[in-house]
Design a protein around this motif. Sequence first.
Motif, PDB file in Angstrom:
ATOM      1  N   LEU A  55       0.853  -1.173   0.000  1.00  0.00           N
ATOM      2  CA  LEU A  55       0.000   0.000   0.000  1.00  0.00           C
ATOM      3  C   LEU A  55       0.899   1.236   0.000  1.00  0.00           C
ATOM      4  O   LEU A  55       1.692   1.427   0.928  1.00  0.00           O
ATOM      5  CB  LEU A  55      -0.894  -0.012   1.233  1.00  0.00           C
ATOM      6  N   ALA A  56       0.802   2.069  -1.028  1.00  0.00           N
ATOM      7  CA  ALA A  56       1.575   3.304  -1.098  1.00  0.00           C
ATOM      8  C   ALA A  56       0.849   4.394  -0.306  1.00  0.00           C
ATOM      9  O   ALA A  56      -0.369   4.454  -0.297  1.00  0.00           O
ATOM     10  CB  ALA A  56       1.752   3.738  -2.546  1.00  0.00           C
ATOM     11  N   PHE A  57       1.639   5.232   0.371  1.00  0.00           N
ATOM     12  CA  PHE A  57       1.041   6.304   1.160  1.00  0.00           C
ATOM     13  C   PHE A  57       1.985   7.494   1.231  1.00  0.00           C
ATOM     14  O   PHE A  57       3.162   7.381   0.934  1.00  0.00           O
ATOM     15  CB  PHE A  57       0.675   5.811   2.561  1.00  0.00           C
ATOM     16  N   ALA A  58       1.437   8.636   1.629  1.00  0.00           N
ATOM     17  CA  ALA A  58       2.231   9.866   1.803  1.00  0.00           C
ATOM     18  C   ALA A  58       2.386  10.132   3.285  1.00  0.00           C
ATOM     19  O   ALA A  58       1.435   9.998   4.041  1.00  0.00           O
ATOM     20  CB  ALA A  58       1.546  11.043   1.116  1.00  0.00           C
ATOM     21  N   LYS A  59       3.594  10.508   3.677  1.00  0.00           N
ATOM     22  CA  LYS A  59       3.831  10.810   5.102  1.00  0.00           C
ATOM     23  C   LYS A  59       3.377  12.201   5.436  1.00  0.00           C
ATOM     24  O   LYS A  59       3.381  13.088   4.691  1.00  0.00           O
ATOM     25  CB  LYS A  59       5.316  10.654   5.418  1.00  0.00           C
TER      26      LYS A  59
END
Length: 123
Positions: free
Chosen positions: A119-123
């Motif tokens: 799962l790609a995500f933004a911090k």
Amino acid sequence: MLAVALMAVTALGLLAGQLWTAREARAMAMREHAAWIADSAAEAMRESSAGDAAIRQWSARATALLPHGEASVGERSGVSIASVTWRALHDMPRADDVIDKPESCGGADVPTGTSCVALAFAK
């Protein structure tokens, strides 16, 4: 005699269908657990105070819910990725038998017999 043979073939067909459905349901439940863990790990990493403790917690949860499960968070090509890997069970359908085969684990190479959710995500 013919009626008994037809009934036996029909019963075997129904049994095979039920077994296939049970295996697919079990595989889907594992993918669902892995997606839930990856989402939770990604959500935990968005907080600045979270870090290794959160990953250890979700990796422990992955180990408890999935066979040889492991959660990790890393970066690939500048994108943060939460991934969960687990060992596919022997009685699970082979990759060629799965109708809705999930994509690879975010471009990462996973060993044979291992399943993955990324799962790609933004911090």
